[in-house]
Design a protein around this motif. Sequence first.
Motif, PDB file in Angstrom:
ATOM      1  N   PRO A  34       0.834  -1.205   0.000  1.00 16.56           N
ATOM      2  CA  PRO A  34       0.000   0.000   0.000  1.00 16.56           C
ATOM      3  C   PRO A  34       0.870   1.257   0.000  1.00 16.56           C
ATOM      4  N   LYS A  35       0.614   2.115  -0.962  1.00 16.95           N
ATOM      5  CA  LYS A  35       1.386   3.351  -1.083  1.00 16.95           C
ATOM      6  C   LYS A  35       0.671   4.305  -2.023  1.00 16.95           C
ATOM      7  N   GLY A  36       1.113   5.557  -2.029  1.00 15.40           N
ATOM      8  CA  GLY A  36       0.539   6.536  -2.942  1.00 15.40           C
ATOM      9  C   GLY A  36       1.279   7.850  -2.852  1.00 15.40           C
ATOM     10  N   ARG A  37       0.815   8.788  -3.634  1.00 12.32           N
ATOM     11  CA  ARG A  37       1.462  10.107  -3.727  1.00 12.32           C
ATOM     12  C   ARG A  37       0.958  11.033  -2.622  1.00 12.32           C
ATOM     13  N   THR A  56      -6.868  -0.094   1.871  1.00  9.90           N
ATOM     14  CA  THR A  56      -7.106  -1.357   2.582  1.00  9.90           C
ATOM     15  C   THR A  56      -8.186  -1.281   3.639  1.00  9.90           C
ATOM     16  N   GLY A  57      -8.624  -0.084   3.992  1.00  8.57           N
ATOM     17  CA  GLY A  57      -9.576   0.073   5.082  1.00  8.57           C
ATOM     18  C   GLY A  57      -8.934  -0.018   6.461  1.00  8.57           C
ATOM     19  N   SER A  88      -0.509  -4.148  12.424  1.00 11.60           N
ATOM     20  CA  SER A  88      -1.962  -4.279  12.415  1.00 11.60           C
ATOM     21  C   SER A  88      -2.326  -5.398  13.381  1.00 11.60           C
ATOM     22  N   ARG A  89      -3.126  -5.088  14.370  1.00 13.12           N
ATOM     23  CA  ARG A  89      -3.565  -6.113  15.318  1.00 13.12           C
ATOM     24  C   ARG A  89      -4.829  -6.810  14.820  1.00 13.12           C
ATOM     25  N   GLU A  90      -5.384  -6.315  13.732  1.00 11.83           N
ATOM     26  CA  GLU A  90      -6.574  -6.922  13.135  1.00 11.83           C
ATOM     27  C   GLU A  90      -6.291  -7.231  11.678  1.00 11.83           C
ATOM     28  N   GLY A  91      -7.046  -8.129  11.106  1.00  6.02           N
ATOM     29  CA  GLY A  91      -6.805  -8.495   9.722  1.00  6.02           C
ATOM     30  C   GLY A  91      -7.946  -8.159   8.797  1.00  6.02           C
ATOM     31  N   GLN A  92      -8.879  -7.337   9.273  1.00  3.32           N
ATOM     32  CA  GLN A  92     -10.059  -7.026   8.482  1.00  3.32           C
ATOM     33  C   GLN A  92      -9.738  -6.025   7.380  1.00  3.32           C
ATOM     34  N   VAL A  93      -9.123  -6.515   6.330  1.00  4.26           N
ATOM     35  CA  VAL A  93      -8.794  -5.675   5.176  1.00  4.26           C
ATOM     36  C   VAL A  93     -10.023  -5.602   4.278  1.00  4.26           C
ATOM     37  N   SER A  94     -10.264  -4.421   3.753  1.00  6.74           N
ATOM     38  CA  SER A  94     -11.295  -4.265   2.730  1.00  6.74           C
ATOM     39  C   SER A  94     -10.636  -3.563   1.553  1.00  6.74           C
ATOM     40  N   PRO A  96     -11.810  -0.880  -0.583  1.00  2.81           N
ATOM     41  CA  PRO A  96     -12.872   0.088  -0.853  1.00  2.81           C
ATOM     42  C   PRO A  96     -12.805   0.677  -2.261  1.00  2.81           C
ATOM     43  N   LEU A  97     -13.942   1.209  -2.690  1.00  8.30           N
ATOM     44  CA  LEU A  97     -13.992   1.881  -3.988  1.00  8.30           C
ATOM     45  C   LEU A  97     -13.119   3.119  -3.961  1.00  8.30           C
TER      46      LEU A  97
END
Length: 145
Positions: A34-37, A56-57, A88-94, A96-97
């Motif tokens: 995950p990355k971006g400008r 990723t949410g 990340s202590r959780e794995g709930q990746v989404s 998203p649009l």
Amino acid sequence: MIVANRSAGLVVVRWIEDEWRCLVLRAYRNWDLPKGRPEPGEALLETALRETAEETGLSALAMPWGDDYRETEPYAKGKVARFYIALSREGQVSLPLSAELGRPEHHEFRWVSFAAALELLPPRFGPILQWAQTVVEASTKQYTQ
């Protein structure tokens, strides 16, 4: 050195089934982190956290390893990507649009071992992953209790 064509992202890690795993994302046939400008005036760490949340949410990320970072060698017309490590202590990746695209930016995500990430991701990420693995594995007992 000032780089005009820059992005920032995270090596997001979790402790799963007695090993560290990192999050990788797929867009078409290409795997990425995950990355971006950056937006105007935005610090690169802020960019990394924002882009990761957008892609990723995941917004409840910890930065137990601080704001240390590594950068890729220049690629694709001089682009340089800076990466920090987040927990990340959780794995709930989404996925998203994307408001710009009208569809999710990525098609798939996986929590994979560092070895699997090295195989999936382009070679420019090798030094980033090796650094992240060294840092994270040195603190395993502290963050897996």
